[in-house]
Write a protein that holds these residues in place. Structure first.
Motif, PDB file in Angstrom:
ATOM      1  N   THR A  70      -2.833  -0.114   0.804  1.00  0.00           N
ATOM      2  CA  THR A  70      -2.866  -1.372   1.550  1.00  0.00           C
ATOM      3  C   THR A  70      -3.921  -2.275   0.933  1.00  0.00           C
ATOM      4  OG1 THR A  70      -2.122  -0.362   3.598  1.00  0.00           O
ATOM      5  CG2 THR A  70      -3.320  -2.427   3.795  1.00  0.00           C
ATOM      6  N   SER A  81      -1.618  -6.290   9.529  1.00  0.00           N
ATOM      7  CA  SER A  81      -1.110  -6.087   8.164  1.00  0.00           C
ATOM      8  C   SER A  81      -2.168  -5.627   7.177  1.00  0.00           C
ATOM      9  CB  SER A  81      -0.353  -7.308   7.637  1.00  0.00           C
ATOM     10  OG  SER A  81      -1.048  -8.485   7.836  1.00  0.00           O
ATOM     11  N   SER A  85      -1.131   2.027   7.950  1.00  0.00           N
ATOM     12  CA  SER A  85      -0.268   2.554   9.010  1.00  0.00           C
ATOM     13  C   SER A  85       0.048   4.029   8.769  1.00  0.00           C
ATOM     14  CB  SER A  85       1.044   1.786   9.053  1.00  0.00           C
ATOM     15  OG  SER A  85       0.819   0.408   9.082  1.00  0.00           O
ATOM     16  N   GLU A 202       2.898 -10.200   2.539  1.00  0.00           N
ATOM     17  CA  GLU A 202       1.949  -9.316   3.235  1.00  0.00           C
ATOM     18  C   GLU A 202       1.578  -8.067   2.436  1.00  0.00           C
ATOM     19  OE1 GLU A 202       2.691  -8.812   7.476  1.00  0.00           O
ATOM     20  OE2 GLU A 202       4.106 -10.483   7.438  1.00  0.00           O
ATOM     21  N   GLY A 424       3.345  -7.940   9.960  1.00  0.00           N
ATOM     22  CA  GLY A 424       2.492  -6.754  10.048  1.00  0.00           C
ATOM     23  C   GLY A 424       3.236  -5.583  10.634  1.00  0.00           C
ATOM     24  N   THR A 425       2.550  -4.828  11.517  1.00  0.00           N
ATOM     25  CA  THR A 425       3.247  -3.772  12.251  1.00  0.00           C
ATOM     26  C   THR A 425       3.549  -4.241  13.662  1.00  0.00           C
ATOM     27  OG1 THR A 425       1.096  -2.863  12.852  1.00  0.00           O
ATOM     28  CG2 THR A 425       2.238  -1.835  11.001  1.00  0.00           C
ATOM     29  N   ASN A 461       1.682  -1.158   1.148  1.00  0.00           N
ATOM     30  CA  ASN A 461       1.625  -1.587   2.549  1.00  0.00           C
ATOM     31  C   ASN A 461       2.839  -1.139   3.344  1.00  0.00           C
ATOM     32  OD1 ASN A 461      -0.019  -2.546   4.452  1.00  0.00           O
ATOM     33  ND2 ASN A 461       0.168  -4.712   3.922  1.00  0.00           N
ATOM     34  N   LYS A 464       4.778  -2.216   7.001  1.00  0.00           N
ATOM     35  CA  LYS A 464       4.622  -3.625   7.371  1.00  0.00           C
ATOM     36  C   LYS A 464       5.945  -4.360   7.133  1.00  0.00           C
ATOM     37  CE  LYS A 464       0.608  -2.051   7.910  1.00  0.00           C
ATOM     38  NZ  LYS A 464      -0.255  -1.769   6.814  1.00  0.00           N
TER      39      LYS A 464
END
Lengths: 470, 470
Positions: A70, A81, A85, A202, A424-425, A461, A464
């Protein structure tokens, strides 16, 4: 993952040295949070590279071991973001923080991703130029993060979002290649616009290590009109009328009474007792025409509000601008207890839909029974509904319902579930809903195909934008 | 190819009816040419669909048979991107030509790809709005083609190229899916920017069937400054100084003496005898500030030229604007014989590089021994070198050398080999050169990966952008 994680970290240390690889718990904990209410996983390591070559080396190793990565700069994401995760490492680009070049005639500045937006603008101001995108977090947020989320801000009504201000980039791909996109020129028609594709991605397609940004001469003069309103429909109608008559404010913000109360002192204004909403419209102009332009906008606002005042003093205007930018932080003071979290919504609708959409959003905020405040960049249709959420399962459920209700209002009014904060999430589901309602879920499939073309091992990432179960 | 081609055409006719599938030689010949000097192959058929569903059916059939498909609207491409390079069919989008919606407050218009730009602007003018991108071909060129090439035009110095004016699209993918990209809102941060990816992709990723375009209020007043120059360095320095002092013209054009001579009558101006170059700078302003703003720009131009005049009459300005837009056509009259072709170059450099780059380009035009005229949208650094080419193998070789020489000047000066005309089949090599010089050939690889993700059978506008042997 843990075993290959450990070997990967060892290889990172062997290749890059211990100094730029953080691995102790105390060092890693700060990277589990961003400016949102979302908590990330503790990263396996945090890398602090100083150049694109080091980032390339890191990505090659992580790609080999299939370790998630990330990218993070200012950490001011409002959608999770910039936190991990899954199990993986974080690459901070905060050590790539140089302003490299400035060319006033060609209207560009070249800088690295860790440069904070206010720092950039302080430098440009010396030359009577500026970089228009101004997210409220501009003191802390960086070029890297704002490009990655296509950040908007107060001035987007006039100048558009970040995507309109980026000419080119240097990007490190997940497979380690360093590429250049775009050029130093104001326009170009030379193959696919990879610069635009990176903006708002992102950190899922590559890591930006350099950006060529377009700059603009500062406006000659500006003045601020403030209108005080009894109801939200009148605020929406004011904005709709201003825009359809061909007036484009440089800033147009609205806020409800709780927001006004939280920053009233900082703004230093008197608010009439009946006020439920405030609409602030900044007009810019050549000095010779300012009064005429102010009068046009003021007349329109006067039709829908009882009191309209004009502020011409630059220092006063700067204070109000700063106070507005601090609205989200100020709201934190209004929480019922320190366990409560604030979820800052971020939907957008076309101007002509504002009155109706705002009315419906206000309705849901009332009926869903959660303390909610409203403010936003109304000039471009961007509405932030800030939901005070109890940090319990029940509280999260209620918040998610209200957030979906508001998202559906935006979708029904030809709008979008995310204006400037990204996905993002937090918003994977809302994004899915938007495309489902538009009968265009295949658009998300195309995005997945692009993701796969850039990042065959899905290391960048992960989780996301696209919904992905653990 | 021929056999599967025949079965494919039969299936197209069976599915869509004979009326919208042209197959006779006389009907097909006009589609072998666009506005460039490049001749395409005779298409196997030309389809004239009326909606996205029909285009989807056509693409599904062609994808099944792996038949090449070239999308075409106004046919004004200057790089051969709207003619077939291989055996294949052409889809004309000229029957999708409706203006569907207009929303002044939200600042958008929705239209189909076959709408001609001047038609759109005539409609918008009734409401005091306009769509800024204005390629010189705007009478004939369409929304579909101008989006596909990220067209620029005279006003790009102020308003940017097409990419800054598109909010969303409906697109038919080569595999037949119909997707929506973007939204009706002025900003959005919701996954990858597929709208931006489509712009400038020259029909290689999908066929645009609807576009949501941003519109802008018309400027209040404008006036035109004309400066007459003895040498090109002074023209470049004038522009560089104007831009670095924070003045952004709404139009800034230059032209050399042969170009002046070809449109002098249409422009209706007196030209001093010493003149080698003309610089025209349009300033827009609130009426109250116009004289002051004109004076600033005029002062700068006066430092580098002997005579500077100001034109304030709108009708005169409109005539000059129209004459400038007709410059390319007017040059056709200056050919030595009707077999000669004109290759219109299209490089761009940052403003600060203009003086030096223009000097070098003028030098190559002289030493390479080919009749060449220069004009262009100098405000954004866009230089059109128009090469008069003998239509022989020798003539083509000489032209290609000069074009490469000029491209290298642009690349050395941080510019690009294509500003607003696209790559088509004309500039694949120049594009390769640009990325090679930037040490970033992998950027082209990434573009190929994207192409493959969208179009696994490589049926859409094959041979354009990327070099591909037959």
């Amino acid at each position: 993952m843990q075993i290959s994680g450990k070997s990967a970290i060892q290889e990172l240390i062997d290749k890059l040295g211990k100094d730029i690889i953080l691995t102790t718990k105390e060092e890693l904990i700060p990277y589990m949070k961003d400016a949102s209410y979302i908590k990330g996983k503790m990263p396996l390591a945090v890398c602090l590279p100083e150049n694109a070559d080091q980032i390339s080396s890191i990505l090659k190793i992580c790609n080999k071991f299939k370790i998630n990565v990330t990218a993070r700069s200012g950490g001011t994401s409002l959608t999770g973001s910039s936190v991990e995760s899954f199990d993986g490492i974080i690459i901070s680009t905060m050590n790539l923080n140089r302003l490299l070049e400035l060319d006033l005639s060609s209207r560009y500045v070249v800088c690295e991703p860790g440069v904070r937006i206010d720092i950039l603008n302080a430098e440009l101001k010396k030359h009577n130029f500026f970089y228009p995108p101004d997210p409220a977090s501009s003191r802390a947020s960086t070029i890297g993060g704002s490009l990655s989320t296509n950040a908007g801000g107060l001035r987007a009504v006039r100048y558009g979002a970040t995507k309109e201000w980026v000419l080119g980039m240097e990007v490190v791909l997940p497979t380690g290649e360093i590429i250049r996109t775009g050029e130093y020129t104001l326009k170009r028609s030379a193959g696919y616009d990879l610069t635009a594709l990176m903006i708002g991605s992102e950190g899922t397609l590559g890591i930006i290590t350099k950006a060529i940004l377009k700059i603009e001469p500062l406006p000659e003069t500006t003045a601020k009109i403030m209108g005080f309103y009894r109801d939200i429909l009148s605020v929406g109608k004011s904005m709709d009328t201003i825009k359809s008559q061909g007036i484009t404010p440089i800033i147009a913000e609205f806020m409800d009474l709780p927001t006004i109360n939280s920053i009233k002192k900082a703004m230093g204004i008197e608010v009439p007792a009946y006020t439920q909403y405030l609409l602030m419209v900044d007009i810019d102009s050549a000095p010779e025409a300012l009064e005429r332009k102010l009068a046009s906008a003021k007349d329109i606002m006067g039709k829908f509000s009882e009191d309209v005042i004009v502020i011409r003093d630059q220092k006063r205007m700067d204070e109000i601008y700063a106070a507005r930018k601090g609205a989200y932080s100020a709201l934190l003071e209004q929480r019922d207890n320190s366990n409560q979290l604030i979820v800052i919504g971020d939907v957008i609708v076309p101007s002509s839909q504002l009155a109706d959409a705002l009315g419906q959003i206000e309705g849901y905020a009332r009926t869903d029974g959660l303390k909610t405040t409203l403010f936003g960049h109304i000039g471009d249709g961007n509405i932030h509904a800030n939901i005070f959420m109890d940090n319990t399962e029940e509280g999260r459920k209620k918040m998610a319902k209200l957030q979906m209700d508001i998202a559906r209002v935006a979708i029904r009014h030809r709008g979008s579930v995310s204006a400037e904060h990204g996905i993002g999430t937090e918003k994977n589901e809302l994004l899915y809903e938007e495309y489902k309602e538009r009968n265009s879920l295949y658009t998300l499939e195309v995005m997945r195909l692009i993701k796969k073309a850039f990042d065959p091992n899905n290391i960048l990432n992960r989780g996301k934008i696209f919904y992905e179960p653990d």
